[in-house]
Scaffold this motif. Structure first.
Motif, short mmCIF file in Angstrom:
data_model
loop_
_atom_site.label_atom_id
_atom_site.label_comp_id
_atom_site.label_asym_id
_atom_site.label_seq_id
_atom_site.Cartn_x
_atom_site.Cartn_y
_atom_site.Cartn_z
N SER A 7 0.85 -1.23 -0.30
CA SER A 7 0.22 -0.02 0.06
C SER A 7 0.90 1.12 0.13
CB SER A 7 -0.82 -0.10 1.31
OG SER A 7 -0.26 -0.01 2.41
N LEU A 8 2.02 1.50 0.78
CA LEU A 8 2.79 2.48 0.42
C LEU A 8 3.51 2.89 -0.59
CD1 LEU A 8 4.49 1.78 4.06
CD2 LEU A 8 2.89 3.79 3.58
N GLU A 9 3.91 1.58 -1.32
CA GLU A 9 4.30 1.84 -2.83
C GLU A 9 3.26 2.25 -3.59
OE1 GLU A 9 6.62 -1.41 -0.49
OE2 GLU A 9 4.68 -0.64 -0.49
N SER A 10 1.92 1.66 -3.39
CA SER A 10 1.00 2.08 -4.22
C SER A 10 0.80 3.49 -4.23
CB SER A 10 -0.17 1.26 -4.23
OG SER A 10 0.04 -0.36 -4.31
N LEU A 11 0.65 4.02 -2.86
CA LEU A 11 0.30 5.36 -2.58
C LEU A 11 1.35 6.34 -3.28
CD1 LEU A 11 -1.35 7.56 -1.37
CD2 LEU A 11 0.12 7.23 0.91
N ALA A 12 2.62 5.73 -3.35
CA ALA A 12 3.70 6.69 -3.94
C ALA A 12 3.71 6.42 -5.57
CB ALA A 12 5.20 6.18 -3.93
N PHE A 13 3.09 5.46 -6.07
CA PHE A 13 2.69 5.50 -7.56
C PHE A 13 1.69 6.35 -7.95
CE2 PHE A 13 4.16 0.84 -7.30
CZ PHE A 13 5.42 1.02 -7.74
N SER A 14 0.47 6.40 -6.97
CA SER A 14 -0.70 7.50 -7.34
C SER A 14 -0.36 8.86 -7.33
CB SER A 14 -1.58 7.04 -6.37
OG SER A 14 -1.34 7.78 -4.93
#
Length: 206
Positions: A7-14
């Motif tokens: 989720s932390l990585e996905s937030l950075a991607f977003s």
């Protein structure tokens, strides 16, 4: 206890990041050996199953996962040696190893997730410190596994050259047998002289 996720990585991607690196280190506490850091950029389409905080995994599982991580991700391991630990202090040496690991990745990341509550002061990339990150972020968990396996192997190798201290099992930490060996065998070039137990032994010998 919940497992790490992406989720932390996905937030950075977003928010526009394309390559997110997780960074962790192992070896702040031992009395001997280097501090070892690892940076990992996972491929979102090829994340190995079962990634977790290295401390929650068996040695065999860590080694199997490390092979998968190396086969599917951009990975770099780096160290700060004993002389650097003694001259800089262990926190700054740990951060130096982290910077070296990030610098050694094949491609520069554009966001970094750092395990802990403090960012390396020389880190110029966009980054955030993640407390207990190896239990929250899959990228940091992967880094924790590779760092742990690598450093344990280093200490097993050093144990062959400096037998008696038990480094093959205690990884340089101040176990009872390690402390007894220090009294019987003395301090080696791989001991951290700035750490109080080693410093105190050396002072007694003066």
């Amino acid at each position: 206890m919940s497992a790490p996720d992406f989720s932390l990585e996905s937030l950075a991607f977003s928010r526009g990041a394309l390559r997110v690196a997780g960074v962790d280190e192992v070896g702040r506490g031992p009395l001997a050996g280097p501090v070892t850091a690892c940076a990992v950029v996972l491929d979102p389409a090829r994340i190995p199953e079962g990634l977790n905080d290295s401390k929650r995994l068996t040695a065999r599982r860590r080694e199997a996962l490390m092979a998968e991580i190396l086969a599917t991700a951009d990975v770099c391991v780096a160290h700060a040696e004993v002389a650097e630990i003694d001259s800089l202090n262990i926190l700054r040496a740990s951060h130096l190893a982290m910077i070296r690991a990030l610098d050694g990745l094949a491609l520069r990341p554009d966001h970094v997730l750092v395990d802990g509550n403090m960012l390396p002061r020389d880190l110029t990339l966009p980054a955030e410190a993640i407390v207990k990150g190896d239990g929250r972020s899959l990228s940091i968990a992967a880094a924790s596994i590779v760092a742990k396996v690598t450093r344990d192997a280093i200490m097993r190798d050093l144990a062959q050259h400096f037998p008696g201290y038990g480094w093959e099992t205690n990884a340089g930490y101040g176990s009872k047998s390690h402390m007894a060996a220090l009294q019987d065998l003395g301090v080696t070039p791989h001991h951290r002289r700035s750490f109080a137990p080693i410093h105190n032994i050396l002072c007694k010998d003066v």
